[in-house]
Design an enzyme around this catalytic site. Structure first.
Site, PDB file in Angstrom:
ATOM      1  N   TYR A  30       9.176   4.411  -6.969  1.00  0.00           N
ATOM      2  CA  TYR A  30       8.516   5.690  -7.221  1.00  0.00           C
ATOM      3  C   TYR A  30       7.033   5.593  -6.919  1.00  0.00           C
ATOM      4  CZ  TYR A  30       6.333   4.060 -11.580  1.00  0.00           C
ATOM      5  OH  TYR A  30       5.555   3.395 -12.493  1.00  0.00           O
ATOM      6  N   LYS A 146       6.789  -1.180  -7.153  1.00  0.00           N
ATOM      7  CA  LYS A 146       6.728  -0.024  -8.057  1.00  0.00           C
ATOM      8  C   LYS A 146       8.155   0.489  -8.262  1.00  0.00           C
ATOM      9  CE  LYS A 146       3.504   3.716  -9.116  1.00  0.00           C
ATOM     10  NZ  LYS A 146       3.202   3.295 -10.477  1.00  0.00           N
ATOM     11  N   GLU A 178      -2.596  -7.290 -16.407  1.00  0.00           N
ATOM     12  CA  GLU A 178      -3.034  -5.893 -16.250  1.00  0.00           C
ATOM     13  C   GLU A 178      -2.707  -5.158 -17.547  1.00  0.00           C
ATOM     14  OE1 GLU A 178      -0.815  -3.816 -13.154  1.00  0.00           O
ATOM     15  OE2 GLU A 178       1.001  -4.941 -13.601  1.00  0.00           O
ATOM     16  N   LEU A 202       0.764  -4.752 -10.400  1.00  0.00           N
ATOM     17  CA  LEU A 202       0.910  -3.701  -9.400  1.00  0.00           C
ATOM     18  C   LEU A 202      -0.397  -3.613  -8.606  1.00  0.00           C
ATOM     19  CD1 LEU A 202       2.910  -1.437  -8.456  1.00  0.00           C
ATOM     20  CD2 LEU A 202       1.307   0.115  -9.560  1.00  0.00           C
TER      21      LEU A 202
END
Ligand code: PDD
Length: 283
Positions: A30, A146, A178, A202
């Site tokens: 996505y 993702k 993160e 990511l």
């Protein structure tokens, strides 16, 4: 209106096949894209990441970049999102429906779904900042993809909320990676530190915009892993994402970061980022 598998439908009319692999396995990918003033922000970078995610999960897409751009533009028009509107576009592609087996079935047709939703910029939060809780990174080892499989992200965000914080800062064996749905930056002596773009985070579009803006404006950036001790003595912390932009973090585990207010480097980057939005959507 939602776009699902070639059709335009209202939310209540949308259907998902019971054996859609996105639904059964989180087998899909996505993107979340910002729309400022009715215009897509960093669209090409999102498309590049989407096609990379597809390759990494061995999903061959029957759509070209142009097809997806046409779809995004049509979504804006069909939902009457024009010049004055800030919103987000959500686009997901599942591997499609097939009798449930773990390996990848042959000849399966990917299913695309997309919608746009009004979403204002978080202007008040950008001034105040968020609180954060340090939490173990329990996600898988391909955080660079993702994927729809977000249960790890869901849980770490909830653990942070349970602890009374607004977001989680994740660590793997003491190394900061993160946040639950954003990238993390620490500021020390006026320089930026952030985890390198490996399989453990990511590769955020906002992260890259901020790195480029920082470098272009004489701020040194270290894309190098750092640990909890370094985090705890940072002068400033902020996270970056499509929806949160450059969001200051003003406390970690209940302890103030710096003087407990957004710091000067963060504030400067917020201003540079805002200018970048402005420059991007007004061309
Ligand atoms: N999240 N890291 C993770 C784990 C993310 O899920 C995201 C984005 C980011 C920031 O990436 P970008 O700057 O490209 O938005 C970093 C989106 C917004 C989401 O899942 O809602």
């Amino acid at each position: 209106m939602f776009y699902i598998d070639g059709k335009w439908v209202e939310a209540g009319q949308a259907t998902v096949h019971p054996e859609d692999r996105g639904y059964n396995f989180g087998d899909g990918i996505y993107e979340v894209v910002r729309i400022y003033n009715g215009r897509l922000y960093q669209w090409d970078a999102h498309l590049t990441r989407l096609f990379r995610s597809a390759r990494e999960i061995r999903l061959s897409l029957p759509w070209s970049a142009d097809d997806l751009t046409r779809l995004a533009t049509e979504l804006l028009v069909k939902n009457n999102l024009t010049e004055q509107d800030d919103s987000v576009l959500y686009l997901q592609i599942s591997r499609g429906a097939a009798p449930r087996v773990h390996d990848i079935p042959n000849g399966i047709k990917p299913v695309i779904m997309a919608f746009v939703r009004p979403k204002a910029r978080p202007v008040e939060d950008l001034k105040k900042g968020w609180t954060a809780q340090l939490i173990e990174d329990i996600r898988w080892l391909r955080c660079d993809i993702k994927t729809l499989n977000l249960l790890g992200a869901v849980l770490v965000k909830q653990y942070a909320k349970d602890a009374g914080a607004q977001d989680s800062i994740l660590h793997r064996n003491g190394i900061i990676t993160e946040c639950s749905s954003s990238n993390l930056f620490a500021v020390k002596n006026g320089e930026l530190h952030t985890h390198p773009a490996t399989h453990l985070i990511l590769h955020g579009i906002t992260r890259q915009v901020v790195i480029d803006l920082a470098k272009a404006n004489g701020i040194v950036v270290h894309e190098k892993a750092f640990d909890i001790a370094f985090l705890k003595q940072a002068d400033e912390l902020f996270l970056t994402s499509t929806t949160a932009e450059v969001m200051p973090l003003v406390s970690v585990d209940g302890e103030a970061v710096g003087n407990g207010r957004p710091g000067p480097v963060t504030t400067r980057l917020q201003a540079l980022f805002e200018q970048h939005i402005y420059d991007s959507v007004l061309v």
